[in-house]
Design a protein around this motif. Structure first.
Motif, short mmCIF file in Angstrom:
data_model
loop_
_atom_site.label_atom_id
_atom_site.label_comp_id
_atom_site.label_asym_id
_atom_site.label_seq_id
_atom_site.Cartn_x
_atom_site.Cartn_y
_atom_site.Cartn_z
N SER A 48 0.94 -1.31 0.03
CA SER A 48 0.02 -0.01 -0.06
C SER A 48 0.71 1.29 -0.01
N ASN A 49 0.30 2.31 -0.64
CA ASN A 49 1.14 3.86 -0.67
C ASN A 49 0.64 4.58 0.66
N SER A 50 -0.36 4.02 1.50
CA SER A 50 -0.73 4.58 2.68
C SER A 50 -0.25 3.98 3.86
N ASN A 51 0.33 4.68 4.77
CA ASN A 51 0.83 4.25 5.98
C ASN A 51 -0.40 3.73 6.86
N LYS A 52 -1.78 4.59 6.78
CA LYS A 52 -2.98 4.24 7.52
C LYS A 52 -3.56 3.11 6.92
N ILE A 53 -3.59 2.88 5.71
CA ILE A 53 -4.24 1.59 5.34
C ILE A 53 -3.24 0.60 5.39
N ALA A 54 -2.09 0.56 5.31
CA ALA A 54 -0.94 -0.50 5.67
C ALA A 54 -1.30 -0.92 7.21
N ARG A 55 -1.43 -0.08 8.08
CA ARG A 55 -1.64 -0.19 9.47
C ARG A 55 -2.72 -1.05 9.55
N ILE A 73 9.30 -0.94 4.64
CA ILE A 73 8.91 0.61 3.60
C ILE A 73 9.93 0.64 2.78
N SER A 74 9.74 1.31 1.62
CA SER A 74 10.69 1.57 0.66
C SER A 74 10.29 2.88 -0.11
N GLN A 75 11.21 3.69 -0.56
CA GLN A 75 10.67 4.92 -1.26
C GLN A 75 11.49 5.05 -2.54
N ALA A 76 10.74 5.41 -3.40
CA ALA A 76 11.29 5.51 -4.88
C ALA A 76 12.20 6.79 -4.81
N LYS A 77 13.14 6.49 -5.69
CA LYS A 77 14.29 7.39 -5.85
C LYS A 77 14.00 8.61 -6.96
N SER A 79 11.60 11.48 -8.79
CA SER A 79 11.14 12.90 -8.36
C SER A 79 10.04 12.80 -7.40
N ASN A 80 9.19 11.47 -7.71
CA ASN A 80 7.96 11.76 -6.80
C ASN A 80 8.17 11.06 -5.35
N LYS A 81 8.96 10.43 -5.26
CA LYS A 81 9.37 9.77 -4.09
C LYS A 81 8.38 9.28 -3.27
N VAL A 82 7.60 8.39 -3.90
CA VAL A 82 6.49 7.50 -3.43
C VAL A 82 7.01 6.59 -2.61
N THR A 83 6.36 6.39 -1.46
CA THR A 83 6.58 5.72 -0.35
C THR A 83 5.59 4.38 -0.37
N THR A 84 6.21 3.24 -0.34
CA THR A 84 5.45 1.91 -0.25
C THR A 84 5.64 1.13 0.89
N TYR A 85 4.43 0.71 1.62
CA TYR A 85 4.60 0.10 2.65
C TYR A 85 4.28 -1.45 2.50
N TYR A 86 5.19 -2.23 2.95
CA TYR A 86 4.84 -3.83 2.79
C TYR A 86 4.48 -4.55 3.83
N ILE A 87 3.56 -5.38 3.86
CA ILE A 87 3.20 -6.14 4.97
C ILE A 87 3.80 -7.76 4.39
N ILE A 88 4.41 -8.36 5.10
CA ILE A 88 5.16 -9.61 4.46
C ILE A 88 4.66 -10.55 5.78
N LEU A 89 3.86 -11.47 5.13
CA LEU A 89 3.31 -12.77 6.06
C LEU A 89 4.21 -14.20 6.02
N GLU A 90 4.73 -14.54 6.86
CA GLU A 90 5.37 -15.80 6.90
C GLU A 90 4.72 -16.84 7.71
N GLY A 91 4.56 -18.05 7.20
CA GLY A 91 4.01 -19.26 8.25
C GLY A 91 3.45 -20.21 7.03
N GLN A 92 2.25 -20.85 7.35
CA GLN A 92 1.43 -21.66 6.63
C GLN A 92 0.52 -20.92 5.53
#
Length: 315
Positions: A48-55, A73-77, A79-92
């Motif tokens: 998600s590009n939204s911290n609120k949605i990611a949480r 979290i990663s940020q594009a290099k 000019s837009n500098k869009v921040t992307t939030y990743y949620i990684i699930l591990e397990g079954q």
């Protein structure tokens, strides 16, 4: 914050019980989730590009998934500098996706919304479907700001089957979504009418955004109606002036020939009023004639001008 993001944030601000949260996640993960392999482990990545949605998605995942959940979290290099939030699930992961009916036992994605509804009431099934629809919209949906002149709500699917199923699913709620092929791997399902957009926001319980949308829509339509009315008034005024000047010309011809006496006193009074008021409408002339003591209607004014026109032609 964009209007689409406002809608999604409001949807996720609601409290979901166990069944509703599963249905919401089913819709969201089905069209947002990516399976990745790292260190010989299967993982599920949500973005998600939204911290609120990611949480909010992180919270729902914690309620339904027993494995490990990380946030990155990663940020594009650029000019837009869009921040992307990743949620990684591990397990079954496979078991989790099957429990949500996102994939079958062969790990093939399930397009249809499938849950065991046999023991549930119709109202509860309807609410579960609404939660699923909301999840899909939060994953791949967008809606134009109500302040724009173009009403548009769309979802971007990667396959035609999913886009077609969306149309079928939403027909149960009296929506007529259309499908447009934008590329080989992108199909757009959309609605454009303002009332349909508003009703869809109600369907996914974004009522604050519905109020914002309706207020903007009503305000714009009110101003548009004022502009249309003003345009009509300008046109009518111009038309009245053109007619009035033509009649003044006819009256001048009659007066130059000293032929006014051939007309009634009422017609002569009307000629004087027309010369004094070349841009007056027939309604205004009627009122002025009544003020002078003549009993006459708007159609009577029209008939007198026809007599005046006939006399000017004869002269």
């Amino acid at each position: 914050m964009s209007f689409a993001l406002e809608v999604k944030s409001e949807v996720l601000a609601h409290e979901f019980d166990e069944n509703l949260s599963k249905c919401f996640l089913a819709g969201f993960i089905k069209y947002n989730g990516d399976l990745i392999f790292s260190n010989n482990k299967e993982k599920l990545r949500l973005t998600s590009n939204s911290n609120k949605i990611a949480r909010s998605i992180f919270k729902l995942c914690k309620q339904n998934f027993s494995g490990l959940i990380n946030i990155g979290i990663s940020q594009a290099k650029n000019s837009n500098k869009v921040t992307t939030y990743y949620i990684i699930l591990e397990g079954q992961i496979s078991v989790f996706l099957q429990s949500l009916n996102v994939v079958d036992k062969n790990q093939i994605k399930i397009v249809e919304f499938i849950f065991d509804f046999k023991k549930l009431s119709k109202d509860l099934v309807k609410n579960l479907k609404r939660a699923y629809i909301a999840g899909v919209f939060v994953a791949i949906g967008s809606v134009n700001s109500p302040n724009t002149t173009n009403y548009h709500l769309e979802l971007q699917f990667k396959d035609l089957a999913s886009a077609k199923y969306w149309v079928v699913l939403l027909k149960d709620f009296n929506f007529e979504f259309k499908v447009l092929k934008r590329s080989e791997k992108l199909y757009i399902s959309y609605i454009k009418k303002s009332l349909l957009v508003s009703d869809f926001l109600k369907l996914i319980d974004a009522y604050q955004c519905v109020m914002e949308f309706e207020n903007a829509r009503i305000s714009r339509e009110f101003h548009n109606n004022i502009n249309r009315t003003n345009n009509v008034d300008v046109y009518n005024n111009k038309k009245a002036l053109v007619v009035g000047l033509k009649q003044v010309d006819q009256i001048s011809k009659i007066q130059s020939k000293i032929a006014s006496s051939q007309l009634s006193i009422k017609a002569q009074a009307l000629m004087e009023l027309r010369i004094e008021n070349p841009d007056a409408s027939y309604s205004e002339l009627t009122n002025k004639m009544i003020e002078k003591g003549f009993i006459i209607t708007k159609s009577g004014i029209s008939n007198l001008f026809k007599i005046i026109h006939k006399l000017s032609e004869e002269l």
